[in-house]
Design an enzyme around this catalytic site. Structure first.
Site, PDB file in Angstrom:
ATOM      1  N   GLU A   1       0.811  -1.207   0.000  1.00 17.77           N
ATOM      2  CA  GLU A   1       0.000   0.000   0.000  1.00 17.77           C
ATOM      3  C   GLU A   1       0.854   1.270   0.000  1.00 17.77           C
ATOM      4  O   GLU A   1       1.764   1.421   0.819  1.00 17.77           O
ATOM      5  CB  GLU A   1      -0.947  -0.015   1.210  1.00 17.77           C
ATOM      6  CG  GLU A   1      -1.856   1.190   1.322  1.00 17.77           C
ATOM      7  CD  GLU A   1      -2.751   1.414   0.100  1.00 17.77           C
ATOM      8  OE1 GLU A   1      -3.292   0.422  -0.419  1.00 17.77           O
ATOM      9  OE2 GLU A   1      -2.881   2.574  -0.346  1.00 17.77           O
TER      10      GLU A   1
ATOM     11  N   THR B   1      -6.237   2.482  -5.318  1.00 14.43           N
ATOM     12  CA  THR B   1      -6.019   1.041  -5.168  1.00 14.43           C
ATOM     13  C   THR B   1      -6.811   0.229  -6.193  1.00 14.43           C
ATOM     14  O   THR B   1      -6.300  -0.714  -6.799  1.00 14.43           O
ATOM     15  CB  THR B   1      -6.428   0.561  -3.756  1.00 14.43           C
ATOM     16  OG1 THR B   1      -5.561   1.162  -2.812  1.00 14.43           O
ATOM     17  CG2 THR B   1      -6.333  -0.941  -3.625  1.00 14.43           C
TER      18      THR B   1
ATOM     19  N   HIS C   1      -1.053   3.529   4.785  1.00 14.10           N
ATOM     20  CA  HIS C   1      -2.035   4.317   4.052  1.00 14.10           C
ATOM     21  C   HIS C   1      -2.140   5.679   4.709  1.00 14.10           C
ATOM     22  O   HIS C   1      -2.038   5.785   5.918  1.00 14.10           O
ATOM     23  CB  HIS C   1      -3.387   3.587   4.081  1.00 14.10           C
ATOM     24  CG  HIS C   1      -4.400   4.153   3.131  1.00 14.10           C
ATOM     25  ND1 HIS C   1      -5.008   5.372   3.329  1.00 14.10           N
ATOM     26  CD2 HIS C   1      -4.901   3.669   1.966  1.00 14.10           C
ATOM     27  CE1 HIS C   1      -5.838   5.611   2.339  1.00 14.10           C
ATOM     28  NE2 HIS C   1      -5.794   4.593   1.496  1.00 14.10           N
TER      29      HIS C   1
ATOM     30  N   ASP D   1       1.163   0.271  -5.023  1.00 15.33           N
ATOM     31  CA  ASP D   1      -0.022   0.557  -5.845  1.00 15.33           C
ATOM     32  C   ASP D   1      -0.080   1.986  -6.377  1.00 15.33           C
ATOM     33  O   ASP D   1      -0.536   2.224  -7.482  1.00 15.33           O
ATOM     34  CB  ASP D   1      -1.325   0.181  -5.128  1.00 15.33           C
ATOM     35  CG  ASP D   1      -1.582   0.971  -3.855  1.00 15.33           C
ATOM     36  OD1 ASP D   1      -0.624   1.535  -3.297  1.00 15.33           O
ATOM     37  OD2 ASP D   1      -2.750   1.007  -3.409  1.00 15.33           O
ATOM     38  N   HIS D   2       0.394   2.949  -5.563  1.00 13.85           N
ATOM     39  CA  HIS D   2       0.371   4.349  -6.014  1.00 13.85           C
ATOM     40  C   HIS D   2       1.201   5.177  -5.056  1.00 13.85           C
ATOM     41  O   HIS D   2       1.701   4.660  -4.059  1.00 13.85           O
ATOM     42  CB  HIS D   2      -1.059   4.886  -6.096  1.00 13.85           C
ATOM     43  CG  HIS D   2      -1.888   4.590  -4.871  1.00 13.85           C
ATOM     44  ND1 HIS D   2      -1.715   5.257  -3.676  1.00 13.85           N
ATOM     45  CD2 HIS D   2      -2.846   3.669  -4.642  1.00 13.85           C
ATOM     46  CE1 HIS D   2      -2.563   4.771  -2.784  1.00 13.85           C
ATOM     47  NE2 HIS D   2      -3.250   3.792  -3.333  1.00 13.85           N
TER      48      HIS D   2
HETATM   49  C1  GP9 Z   1      -9.208   0.041   1.303  1.00 14.56           C
HETATM   50  C2  GP9 Z   1      -7.911   0.232   0.631  1.00 14.56           C
HETATM   51  C3  GP9 Z   1      -7.590   1.681   0.357  1.00 14.56           C
HETATM   52  O1  GP9 Z   1      -9.786  -1.205   1.250  1.00 14.56           O
HETATM   53  O2  GP9 Z   1      -7.623  -0.648  -0.344  1.00 14.56           O
HETATM   54  O3  GP9 Z   1      -7.738   2.111  -0.938  1.00 14.56           O
HETATM   55  P1  GP9 Z   1      -7.068   3.464  -1.450  1.00 14.56           P
HETATM   56  O4  GP9 Z   1      -7.574   4.583  -0.589  1.00 14.56           O
HETATM   57  O5  GP9 Z   1      -5.583   3.320  -1.323  1.00 14.56           O
HETATM   58  O6  GP9 Z   1      -7.491   3.599  -2.851  1.00 14.56           O
HETATM   59 MN    MN Z   2      -4.000   2.150  -2.137  1.00 16.46          MN
END
Ligand code: GP9
Ligand code: MN
Length: 688
Positions: free
Chosen positions: A261, A305, A422, A481-482
């Site tokens: 993440e 995500t 996150h 992911d980003h």
């Molecule tokens: C929540 C998580 C967050 O289930 O995958 O998503 P994001 O905010 O990173 O798009």
């Molecule tokens: Mn994410």
């Protein structure tokens, strides 16, 4: 005192008084339902306030219609509306209990395949307290029946209903504004149905859902089967022959996709306070049998995500607005990694994530992609201290995933989605094992701490793979992911990176995220090819020995010499080894200086390539064009075949254990290997 009671009673005996009473009662029962029947994840005072008041504007509007009528009709109308809306709430309570999500138009219409076998099990899950939501309707009927409240049949001055309707609209505006201030882009980014209900209420969610569904359906119904022709032609003309040296080297191996993440590439080998932030990932990154990429970019849009997941497993871009997993994940036809690997090579597929199943509509989109299992938060032991931010803490999440991993028939394709690193990067004291950075930017300074924690969790997980021997027959793919630190924190980024005057060009370069493929015996090394998330699926399929020649995929094998190194961002910007485009400006990627020499034709060539790719991919998703694409040997996924109900999944795993005995557990004479999992998660040691 007496005068006050008298005053109230007089007011209730007016039509307006009755409407207000109905709104108050409806609001109270909704709060009861929100609190006891749903799991909306309300946090903080603004969210609590909005959750309490969000039924008021809509109910005032709906019940207020009765004020335009006269006589008994007015009361009967209000009661009917109240009853029908309650039936709707009641149905949602039952649906939610089973699926942790709200009813949507797509589900109601059944769309043939996604109705989740509604109805079948309803009786089994009914609780007597569910009927309590009808209490306000009953109270109102009784009050009228026993003449505690007398009907006021006079015609009202027309100004009163108009005033009430206007007030309702005004209140709704205020509600929406406050909601947007707490969660910006609430309606455009389309995160999670729970969010819209939490902020704006169930009724608003229904209207929102109807509008969205109607919009997307209109485009799909206009699409014709011949629309896929131009896409297929583009695929043929731009097909990239994968690198044969790597074809099939991972054939038959288990695949772990580990979603890191918000992890950016610059954290790799980064040191803070004399300490490596990601020592475990650094080790994997430099190993001889890891293919590591240092010019790999995230390409997500608003879907964050969800866009990353969509690209990784479908090689289709996310949409320019919202999240395709939410708007199209339930209904569209996909030819995604889990289904391809199942049909081509008999893989079992599973996604693991310690958040609620409804987030990013995973509970539905995964069915369309052919995921056999989705282990979401309700498969894990819940404890308050186990959670932070969006879900379970990574160390606990990965440890508790082991019990399911060992039960999966091999070969399997398992995706593990971490979430502790996150935004806003908060972590409890006990889990902080590196100092915060000192940029003075509060959102940024915790980033190294959560990244460090994520890294440790990966270290523990990899150690378990080694202990169990799974590492010998698995390919482990790790990706960020980003971005974690957005464009709004340039000053802080300047401090962290030592780049003076961190600008838009630098921000584009810092969209690099880790991408590594690790496998025993793999010919690895650090590869400098430019590429992005869209390229992952073609790359992996080649390693797994699956031919993607006839597939509609917008990326290409990163290991191929023919691979295009122009990496598209969702907004039309791009990065290549030579040119970086941000807005209208073209930079020299090597020097970071505005590139004045680049010719107009070259600019147009590169830009056109990017916009063509993006718009063709959008056409595929918006028009649901894969339903028209015949892929030889591939059968369209039937969503009805999938259920992520815990009881069903556990039964299925048990059956699989006996039938072919290919799971790790079966191979170990059904003796669990979970005990081999070592974690230093403080929450777990205090459990013992
Ligand atoms: C929540 C998580 C967050 O289930 O995958 O998503 P994001 O905010 O990173 O798009
Ligand atoms: Mn994410």
């Amino acid at each position: 005192m007496k005068r006050i009671t008298k005053g109230i009673s007089n007011f209730l005996n007016t039509r307006l008084g009755f409407v207000i009473l109905a709104v108050v009662l409806y609001t109270l029962k909704t709060i009861y339902a929100y609190e006891t029947k749903f799991n909306l994840g309300v946090k903080g005072s603004i969210q609590t306030f909005l959750m309490i008041i969000n039924p008021i504007p809509v109910m005032l509007l709906l019940f207020g219609i009765s004020l335009y009528m006269k006589g008994r009709k007015s009361y009967i109308f209000l009661l009917i509306i109240d009853f029908l809306d309650t039936v709707w709430l009641f149905s949602n309570i039952l649906y939610y209990r089973e699926f942790s999500d709200f009813l949507t138009m797509v589900l109601i219409k059944g769309s043939g395949s996604v109705s989740n076998n509604l109805g079948k099990s309803i009786l089994g899950i009914l609780k007597p307290s569910d009927f309590l939501v009808f209490i306000d309707v009953i109270i109102l009927i009784l009050l009228l029946a026993f003449h505690v409240i007398k009907m006021d049949v006079k015609r009202l001055n027309w100004r009163i209903p108009v005033l009430i309707s206007s007030l309702a609209v005004l209140l709704f505006g205020a509600n929406l504004t406050l909601a947007e201030s707490d969660r910006s882009q609430l309606l455009t980014r389309t995160f999670d149905n729970n969010y819209i209900v939490k902020y704006l209420g169930l009724n608003v969610f229904n209207v929102y859902d109807m509008v969205k569904t109607t919009q997307t359906n209109a485009v799909k119904s206009q699409a014709k089967s011949s629309d896929i022709d131009s896409i297929e032609k583009y695929m043929k003309d731009n097909y990239v022959q994968p690198n044969v040296e790597y074809t099939g080297v991972a054939k038959g191996k288990n695949v772990f996709i580990i979603h890191l993440e918000s992890l950016q590439q610059f954290m790799i080998d980064y040191k803070w306070d004399g300490q490596e932030v990601t020592p475990n990932l650094n080790k994997i990154y430099h190993e001889d049998d890891t293919l590591s990429f240092d010019n790999f970019f995230n390409q997500v849009g608003q879907g964050k995500t969800a866009d990353a997941e969509l690209m990784l497993e479908n090689s289709l871009f996310g949409l320019p607005e919202g999240s395709a997993m939410v708007t199209d994940g339930t209904t569209n036809t996909f030819q995604a990694a889990p289904a391809i690997l199942d049909q081509e090579a008999g893989y079992t597929s599973a996604s693991f994530h310690g958040d609620v199943p409804s987030f990013w509509n995973r509970d539905n989109a995964y069915k369309s992609w052919g995921y056999d299992y989705f282990f979401s938060s309700n498969y894990y032991k819940e404890k308050k201290s186990y959670n932070v931010g969006y879900g379970m803490k990574d160390k606990i999440f990965l440890r508790d995933s082991a019990q399911y991993i060992e039960q999966l028939p091999q070969p399997f394709y398992a995706k593990l989605i971490t979430v502790t690193n996150h935004y806003p990067y908060t972590l409890d004291k006990k889990n902080q094992t590196i100092e915060k950075t000192d940029t003075g930017d509060k959102t940024v300074d915790g980033y190294v701490q959560t990244a460090h924690y994520l890294d440790q969790s990966i270290g523990e997980f990899m150690a378990w793979l080694k202990e169990t021997g799974l590492d010998k027959n698995s390919m482990v793919v790790l990706y960020g992911d980003h971005y974690g630190i957005s464009n709004n924190h340039k000053k802080a980024m300047s401090k962290l990176t030592g780049i003076k005057g961190f600008n838009e060009f630098n921000d584009a370069q810092y969209q690099r995220v880790p991408f590594m493929i690790h496998m025993d015996g793999l010919k690895g090394g650090i590869n400098h090819t430019y590429g992005g998330e869209i390229d992952v699926l073609p790359t992996l399929l080649n390693l797994l020995g699956v031919d993607n020649k006839n597939m509609v995929q917008f990326g290409s094998d990163l290991l191929s010499s023919e691979h295009s190194q122009v990496v598209a961002f969702r907004n039309g910007n791009f990065v290549s080894p030579t040119v970086t485009k941000v807005g209208g400006t073209y930079y020299n990627t090597k020097t970071g200086k505005v590139d004045k020499k680049i010719s107009k034709t070259e600019k147009e060539k590169l830009s056109n390539r990017v916009t063509t790719e993006l718009s063709l991919s959008d056409r595929v998703i918006n028009g649901d064009l894969l339903r028209f694409h015949k892929l030889p040997g591939f059968t369209t996924v039937n969503k009805k075949d999938y259920s992520y109900k815990k009881s069903t999944a556990l039964k299925e795993l048990k059956k699989a254990r006996k039938k072919n005995g290919t799971s790790l557990l079966a191979q170990n004479d059904n003796k669990s290997m979970v005990d081999l999992y070592q974690t230093d998660a403080p929450e777990l040691s205090s459990d013992k």
